[in-house]
Design an enzyme around this catalytic site. Structure first.
Site, PDB file in Angstrom:
ATOM      1  CG  ASP A 158      37.525  -4.977 -34.367  1.00 23.17           C
ATOM      2  OD1 ASP A 158      36.438  -5.511 -34.595  1.00 23.17           O
ATOM      3  OD2 ASP A 158      38.537  -5.140 -35.082  1.00 23.17           O
ATOM      4  CG  ASP A 186      33.097  -8.946 -33.106  1.00 16.99           C
ATOM      5  OD1 ASP A 186      32.330  -8.118 -33.639  1.00 16.99           O
ATOM      6  OD2 ASP A 186      33.835  -9.696 -33.769  1.00 16.99           O
ATOM      7  CE  LYS A 239      45.191  -2.343 -20.722  1.00 14.35           C
ATOM      8  NZ  LYS A 239      45.101  -3.095 -19.436  1.00 14.35           N
ATOM      9  CG  ASP A 281      42.275  -4.820 -18.689  1.00 16.69           C
ATOM     10  OD1 ASP A 281      41.824  -3.672 -18.514  1.00 16.69           O
ATOM     11  OD2 ASP A 281      43.262  -5.253 -18.059  1.00 16.69           O
ATOM     12  CE1 TYR A 310      42.851  -2.897 -35.381  1.00 21.64           C
ATOM     13  CE2 TYR A 310      40.594  -2.304 -35.858  1.00 21.64           C
ATOM     14  CZ  TYR A 310      41.510  -3.118 -35.214  1.00 21.64           C
ATOM     15  OH  TYR A 310      41.062  -4.141 -34.420  1.00 21.64           O
TER      16      TYR A 310
END
Ligand code: NAD
Length: 368
Positions: free
Chosen positions: A253, A257, A196, A229, A145
């Protein structure tokens, strides 16, 4: 460098239901001052759309400096359709981003707790989520970001290219991993680090640095590495396997959520964003509910204030070293839920519907 004033609490109610839920926190802080002889100095000011309407900017320099010198900032929520068409730099959300960035709040803590009284509000089976208590630590000021280069540029044959850069340094990884290990020590002593590393070099560095920190300073804490994942999948399959999850800005993020929805209601979940401790052990921090300004219910007196109240409980614990008071406040919330008090968003058959103010008052009566 502006000095942090001990016990100074800045309330930034913001927009929509922000002022309604923050009002209940103010009542609780005043209760602590009066009944526990605590000396919180409360200040309150505008942020977000409310600030734009009055001053033409989502946060004024004056309010920003107040935040810099406050030990705790409590933000309600910002935003709403009224300000949707403003240019990016004037949007209410800029206040939030500026505070997070300029206060250098690099660690975002998001608990996902499934209250036993509200287990039916989750979309998962009760046995999967009942008693769930996870803490997600998301890195907040680095990664894709913020990485450079970034942008959209024209390339050959009328095509364009969008670029973002995922980057992390050793110190960015180590400081947030420390927060996670320290938290785990006060909880179930287990950290799962997600990245990852199979496809991203920055992920490989993340994994190596977290492992090295563990081996050097936190051997007594259980550490597991998990691909992000897989973590998303495990959160749905068996969320209770986790205690503290630490991950980067992007994966955090998404995962935070996802985890928050395991618990069924946005109106219940708090969050904390912490900066680094200075040499006096002081730290800048901002606490806020995870929900937004909820313009659809603003002004109706039905918003659930619990997420904001529990955000203040986090402030008591992490910024003010008042663990006993934090626990007392959390217990008061549990006890009110045990008594069947519910705001509209969590109302089920046979429970007693209460307004925002009534919920705040009920929690205060339990503190007594
Ligand atoms: P939202 O979280 O405001 O609302 C989503 C839904 O949940 C709505 O139906 C709302 O009524 C309900 N809800 C949320 N909080 C509740 C509470 N405490 N009690 C009862 N019901 C509650 O998300 P949204 O609708 O996507 O966003 C609305 C505005 O808020 C937008 O302008 C958005 O940009 C802003 N927003 C701000 C923040 C923040 O300030 N941190 C976070 C998210 C969204």
């Amino acid at each position: 460098m502006i000095k942090i004033k001990k016990r100074k609490v800045l309330l930034l109610p913001g927009d929509g239901i922000g002022p309604e839920v923050t009002r209940e926190v103010r009542k609780i802080i005043e209760w602590f001052n009066k009944n526990k002889s605590l000396d919180f100095e409360i200040d309150e000011d505008l942020a977000g759309g409310a600030s734009y309407d009055k001053h033409g900017t989502p946060i004024t320099d004056e309010v920003f400096y107040k935040a810099l010198e406050s030990e705790v900032v409590i933000l309600g929520a910002v935003g709403g359709p009224k300000w949707d068409n403003l240019e990016f730099s004037k949007k209410p959300e800029r206040a939030l981003l500026k505070l997070r960035k300029e206060l250098k709040l690099f660690a975002n803590l998001r608990p996902a707790i499934c209250f036993k009284q509200l287990v039916d509000a989750s979309s998962l089976k009760p046995e999967i989520v009942s008693g769930l208590d996870i803490m997600i630590v998301r890195e907040l000021t680095g990664g894709i970001y913020f990485g450079e280069p970034r942008g959209i540029k024209p390339i050959d044959k009328g095509e364009r290219k969008g670029i973002n850069t995922h980057t992390y340094t050793t110190s960015e990884i180590v400081r947030v991993a420390k927060v996670a290990f320290d938290l785990a020590k006060k909880r179930a002593n287990k950290v799962t680090s997600c990245e990852k590393s199979n496809v991203m070099e920055a992920g490989q560095l993340w994994k190596e640095e977290v492992q090295a920190l563990h081996d050097k300073e936190y051997k007594d804490v259980e550490l597991n590495h998990m691909l992000a994942d897989n973590c998303a999948m495990q959160l749905l399959r068996n969320p209770k396997q986790f205690d503290v999850i630490v991950t980067d800005n992007l994966f955090g993020d998404m995962l935070s959520d996802q985890a928050s929805m395991l618990t069924g209601s946005l109106g219940l979940l708090p969050s904390a964003s912490l900066g680094a401790k200075n040499k006096n052990g002081e730290m800048r921090a901002m606490y806020e509910p995870i929900h937004g300004a909820a313009p659809d219910i603003a002004g109706k007196g039905i918003a659930n204030p619990i997420a904001t109240i529990l955000s203040f409980a986090m402030a008591l614990k992490y910024s003010l070293d008042l663990d006993k008071e934090a626990e007392g406040l959390e217990k008061a919330v549990q006890s009110v839920l045990d008594d069947g008090f519910r705001t509209k968003d969590i109302l089920t058959k046979g429970m007693k519907e209460v307004s925002t103010t009534e919920m705040g008052d009920a929690i205060i009566s339990k503190l007594k």
